[in-house]
Design a protein around this motif. Structure first.
Motif, PDB file in Angstrom:
ATOM      1  N   PRO A   1       0.824  -1.215   0.000  1.00 45.21           N
ATOM      2  CA  PRO A   1       0.000   0.000   0.000  1.00 45.21           C
ATOM      3  C   PRO A   1       0.853   1.258   0.000  1.00 45.21           C
ATOM      4  CG  PRO A   1       0.079  -0.949   2.188  1.00 45.21           C
ATOM      5  CD  PRO A   1       0.802  -1.914   1.296  1.00 45.21           C
TER       6      PRO A   1
ATOM      7  N   LEU B   1      -7.760   2.764   4.382  1.00 46.89           N
ATOM      8  CA  LEU B   1      -6.626   2.111   3.712  1.00 46.89           C
ATOM      9  C   LEU B   1      -5.866   1.202   4.678  1.00 46.89           C
ATOM     10  CD1 LEU B   1      -5.269   5.099   1.615  1.00 46.89           C
ATOM     11  CD2 LEU B   1      -6.166   2.961   0.680  1.00 46.89           C
TER      12      LEU B   1
ATOM     13  N   PHE C   1      -6.104  -3.058   4.389  1.00 42.84           N
ATOM     14  CA  PHE C   1      -4.882  -3.813   4.146  1.00 42.84           C
ATOM     15  C   PHE C   1      -4.669  -4.877   5.223  1.00 42.84           C
ATOM     16  CE2 PHE C   1      -0.251  -4.428   4.599  1.00 42.84           C
ATOM     17  CZ  PHE C   1       0.006  -4.952   3.340  1.00 42.84           C
TER      18      PHE C   1
END
Length: 433
Positions: free
Chosen positions: A43, A294, A298
């Motif tokens: 990421p 995010l 993840f």
């Protein structure tokens, strides 16, 4: 009732002796030492940044602002300074464990976006009564220091103080502080503490870090002062964009009962419509509204062994506060008034090339900086959250074929090489006198 006098739990710390301690205690900060980076296939970081729009001023009515969000990659280095830093406070003495940090951030085009340096300090994990064999007591960080015949004579204590006297014991309210210098013109000072989660020691601990609930207000890039109401303006439990985000500004309506003057281009929804419809530099909905999604997304497929959560803030409900100090232009036109920082130091279990379990470290963070600029529509001050989130791993844990090139700041070099003297390590002198 009892005639016995109850014994106070606030008893003196161990008395400071000569040359003690000679090495610092870093507590959980010991886990930071090294270089942390993004990696290919992993990421990216993401920031959301509201800014005053060109042509506006501090006297402009709220509603006109420029919004930018983009992916980034980072190189974050921590360096332990192996010398205890002594703070003298009379009856008590504290020895800090310093960890320097330096970060550099570039965007997807390789352009420098941010750099910063500063220091984390381990202040101690001392509660009362202190424990002889506490988790963070070897070496100790807090000591008592009663007066002696020698100190009274040397410092002119008579008639104010005599030998053997000692004041109240200071119990640190926070175990960690962070100070940093941001080149835009702001200096920060945050304080807080750490919480540990370990499956072996705490079986009821969550499987993975609990970053935030969906559309949880404190972590959104739109603050309540902008007129946002997550229950009204977002779809609870859903990542779908609300219907109103597809309407033009002049057709926006907040909710029934609002004066006509507050509808259309003057509605709250019209003000932050561009945050929902933003789609540039690798950033788009829903992450422009709640960036920490995010982090949690993840983590969904990762196997966590343990993690520590460090929480720091420049503001606290009670007690001594931290600080955000701005230079003149920032203070007048885009004040930085608060900063919150959460950092997760995680141990995750992955499989190596041979298919065997391997434990590596992962660092995730979220920091929210509150800007204030222009006036609110109600006459109150408007806050604009500037948010950064990222997921990093130790450089040595990343295979060479997955590493990015190192990030170097464009610092000016000497025209002629300067011969430097041989390096020599100097230890701090922390004797009792």
């Amino acid at each position: 009732m009892t005639s016995k006098t109850p014994q106070s739990s606030v008893r003196p710390y161990p008395e400071l002796k000569d040359n003690e301690p000679t090495v610092p205690q870093f507590g959980v900060l010991d886990k930071l030492h090294g270089t942390w980076v993004n990696w290919k296939g992993g990421p990216k970081g993401l920031h959301t940044t509201p800014m005053p729009s060109p042509g506006t001023s501090s006297e402009t009515v709220f509603g006109v602002f420029h919004f930018k969000s983009q992916q980034y990659r980072e190189q974050l280095t921590f360096t332990k300074v192996n010398a205890p830093v002594r703070n003298r406070a009379g009856s008590n003495e504290q020895f800090n464990g310093p960890v320097k940090y330096e970060t550099a951030i570039i965007d997807n085009n390789g352009d420098l976006q941010h750099f910063e340096n500063g220091m984390y300090l381990w202040l101690g994990d001392n509660t009362m009564p202190w424990e002889e064999n506490g988790q963070y007591q070897n070496p100790r960080t807090m000591f008592s220091r009663p007066s002696t015949v020698e100190t009274v004579a040397e410092d002119g204590g008579v008639p104010v103080i005599g030998p053997g006297e000692q004041g109240p014991q200071f119990v640190p309210p926070h175990s960690i502080s962070r100070s940093g210098v941001i080149p835009h013109g702001t200096t920060i000072h945050l304080t807080g503490s750490v919480t540990n989660f370990d499956k072996e020691k705490t079986p009821d601990a969550p499987e993975r870090p609990e970053i935030a609930k969906l559309w949880e207000q404190p972590y959104l890039s739109i603050s309540p002062t902008m007129g946002i109401d997550p229950e009204r303006d977002l779809i609870p439990g859903s990542l779908k964009k609300p219907f109103w985000t597809n309407l033009p500004r002049d057709e926006q309506r907040d909710y029934p009962g609002q004066p006509e003057a507050h509808q259309g281009v003057n509605s709250a929804r019209a003000y932050f419509l561009n945050i929902f419809n933003y789609d540039q530099y690798g950033a788009k909905f829903p992450y422009t509204v709640q960036p920490n999604l995010l982090l949690s997304e993840f983590n969904e497929d990762l196997n966590f062994k343990s993690y520590d959560l460090i929480e720091l803030d420049s503001q606290h409900d009670t007690g001594v506060q931290g600080a955000t100090v701005n230079n003149v232009m920032i203070e007048r036109y885009c004040r930085v008034v608060r900063m919150r920082h959460r950092m997760w130091l995680e141990q995750i279990i992955i499989q190596d090339e041979a298919g065997k379990d391997k434990i590596i470290d992962q660092l995730q963070y979220e920091q929210i900086v509150d800007f204030e600029f222009m006036f609110g529509a109600s006459g109150e001050t408007t806050q604009w959250p500037h948010i950064q989130v990222n997921t990093l791993r130790r450089l040595e844990d990343i295979p060479e074929n997955e590493r990015y090139d190192a990030i170097e700041l464009p610092e000016e070099e000497e025209e002629e090489p300067v011969t430097k003297p041989k390096a020599q390590v100097h230890h701090m002198n922390h004797k009792a006198k």
